[in-house]
Design an enzyme around this catalytic site. Structure first.
Site, short mmCIF file in Angstrom:
data_model
loop_
_atom_site.label_atom_id
_atom_site.label_comp_id
_atom_site.label_asym_id
_atom_site.label_seq_id
_atom_site.Cartn_x
_atom_site.Cartn_y
_atom_site.Cartn_z
N GLY A 70 0.83 -1.21 0.00
CA GLY A 70 0.00 0.00 0.00
C GLY A 70 0.85 1.24 0.00
O GLY A 70 2.04 1.19 -0.32
N ASN A 71 0.26 2.35 0.33
CA ASN A 71 1.02 3.59 0.42
C ASN A 71 0.39 4.47 1.50
O ASN A 71 -0.62 4.11 2.09
CB ASN A 71 1.07 4.30 -0.94
CG ASN A 71 -0.31 4.63 -1.46
OD1 ASN A 71 -1.01 5.44 -0.88
ND2 ASN A 71 -0.71 3.95 -2.53
#
Ligand SMILES: Cc1cc2nc3c(=O)[nH]c(=O)nc-3n(C[C@H](O)[C@H](O)[C@H](O)COP(=O)(O)O)c2cc1C
Length: 451
Positions: A257-258
């Protein structure tokens, strides 16, 4: 931005054409209106004239004070007084008859040319669309169906009426004119060469039905703005915002993810809502609440974000792609991977949503992409993205500064368009959102004047 010729014939649903004219004008199209004599019994020409800013014509013998021009291009055609019905038909990008009465449909199928509307329709080689609206028994009658079949065979697109409450007391059936937003979305799709059907609008041939009143609003709502339309300069525009960051599962508990929180996307949604737009936010793992009145669709992965965005894109005027998609995915493992010395993941690229959107877009749509770049030649790389992806604007976040951007309430961006770069200095995300929407406004105004 297109030049739309709107033919209005005599039926109660003519009130919906006023709203269509308003939405089309707000969306930046130049609209000219042709009314039959009988249409003027249902709604006034003055209302259309006020909305589109151009005279309404009814008879083919009338002089057109605008000499065949559309709003936004006045002054370009001053040398002679053309034959009105030929000039408007020749200049338009599309001709929509809405509502199309049974009588007008019969005339058009028979090739009659006894009014400005019918004569222009015959002379028009641009895409022609008809939206029938009438009592269900009139619509079901073999004569009407045969006339519509004839017109379809000649390449006219028939936008099928919907089923619901009819004007005639207590009756339900097929014959209601689709909502103006749907008519506009359809015509914009045709103009952009799209053949895909509009979600929620039936287009298969049908057997019956009748028109006119909206189930949920009733006769008292006639002439009032649609419930979904806000007030403000963007009233009538549909804006979609993607927000947050997507996650690609690795196993039952882990993901790629980020750090995108969705704050920028939600600030954009709120700003568009304040300007009166109808806003949808596609939220990827966003824990923040959406602004009141904004429609929210939650997604997790890039594939879901792509699906929900592309599914709705055809009906939107502005798309602001603030979400940060995970660029890679892996085949998720069932259960939880046990701790081990090393682990190799086979990463595959995810969908390039911006490129897919750019391939589908019409001229009347504005697409804004976002780029998170790290220092150095960030501007050059963002400009490359603008050109490669065919977006109208790239909002560049330089993620090398830890005090702005992800998870922060503040941001500083560079707005990169084809002809200029604008620095938006460090400010709260609401202020940055307003600066982005101001730039979108200018882009849309520029597109209108360029036409
Ligand atoms: C109250 C009222 C409502 C009407 N509604 C419709 C309608 O929704 N659709 C339709 O085809 N005709 C409707 N008509 C009949 C048309 O107005 C009539 O056929 C007329 O000749 C149409 O003329 P035009 O096609 O030249 O506009 C209605 C008539 C009245 C009096």
């Amino acid at each position: 931005m297109a030049r739309l010729l709107l033919g209005v014939s005599g039926g109660i649903a003519a009130y919906k054409s006023l709203e269509f004219a308003r939405l089309a004008t707000l969306a930046g199209h130049g609209v000219r209106v042709l009314m039959t004599d009988n249409a003027r019994r249902f709604v006034g020409a003055a209302s259309f004239e006020g909305i589109v800013g151009a005279p309404v014509l009814t008879s083919e013998y009338e002089r057109d004070p605008m000499r065949g021009a559309f709003p936004g291009e006045e002054g370009e055609r001053t040398s002679h007084d053309p034959i009105g019905h030929l000039e408007l038909a020749a200049n338009c990008d599309a001709f929509l008859v809405a509502p199309a009465s049974a009588n007008t449909i019969a005339k058009l199928a028979g090739g009659f040319a006894d009014s400005m509307l019918t004569t222009s329709f015959l002379a028009c080689t641009a895409p022609r669309l008809l939206a029938p609206a009438m009592n269900d028994r009139m619509y079901a009658d073999a004569a009407t169906q045969a006339n519509l079949a004839t017109l379809r065979e000649r390449g006219v697109e028939v936008i099928e009426p919907e089923e619901g409450l009819l004007a005639s007391r207590g009756e339900r059936g097929r014959g209601r004119l689709p909502d103006p937003e749907r008519l506009l979305a359809r015509i914009e799709a045709v103009l952009s060469g799209g053949q895909a059907e509009l979600p929620g609008v039936e287009t298969a041939p049908v057997e019956t039905e009748a028109t006119l009143l909206d189930d949920d609003r009733g006769p008292a709502a006639i002439g009032k703005p649609l419930a979904s339309a806000g007030t403000g300069p963007w009233s009538g525009l549909r804006v979609m915002v993607t927000a947050g960051g997507t996650r690609e599962p690795i196993d039952a508990v882990r993901f790629i993810g980020n750090r995108s929180s969705g704050r920028m996307g939600m600030a954009l949604a709120a700003a568009a809502q304040r300007r009166g737009a109808e806003v949808t936010v596609i939220a990827a793992n966003v824990s923040l609440p959406e602004p009141a009145g904004v429609k929210r669709v939650d997604v997790e992965t890039t594939a879901e974000l792509a699906y929900e965005t592309l599914e709705r894109f055809e009906t939107q005027h502005v798309l602001l792609m603030a979400a940060a998609p995970a660029d890679f995915r892996t085949e998720p493992i069932t259960g939880k991977i046990k701790r081990q010395d090393s682990l190799n993941l086979n990463l595959q690229p995810t969908e390039d949503i911006l490129a897919q959107v750019a391939a589908m877009r019409s001229e009347s749509q504005t697409v804004v992409g976002f780029a998170a770049e790290h220092g150095g030649d960030a501007v050059d790389r963002a400009r490359g993205k603008l050109e490669r992806k065919g977006a109208d604007l790239i909002v560049l976040n330089d993620v090398s500064d830890p005090t702005i951007g992800f998870e922060s309430d503040e941001n500083a961006v560079t707005l990169i368009a084809a002809t200029e770069e604008i620095e938006v200095p460090k400010a709260g995300k609401d202020a940055v959102a307003e600066a982005i929407l101001d730039r979108v406004d200018r882009l849309r105004a520029g597109a209108r004047t360029a036409k």
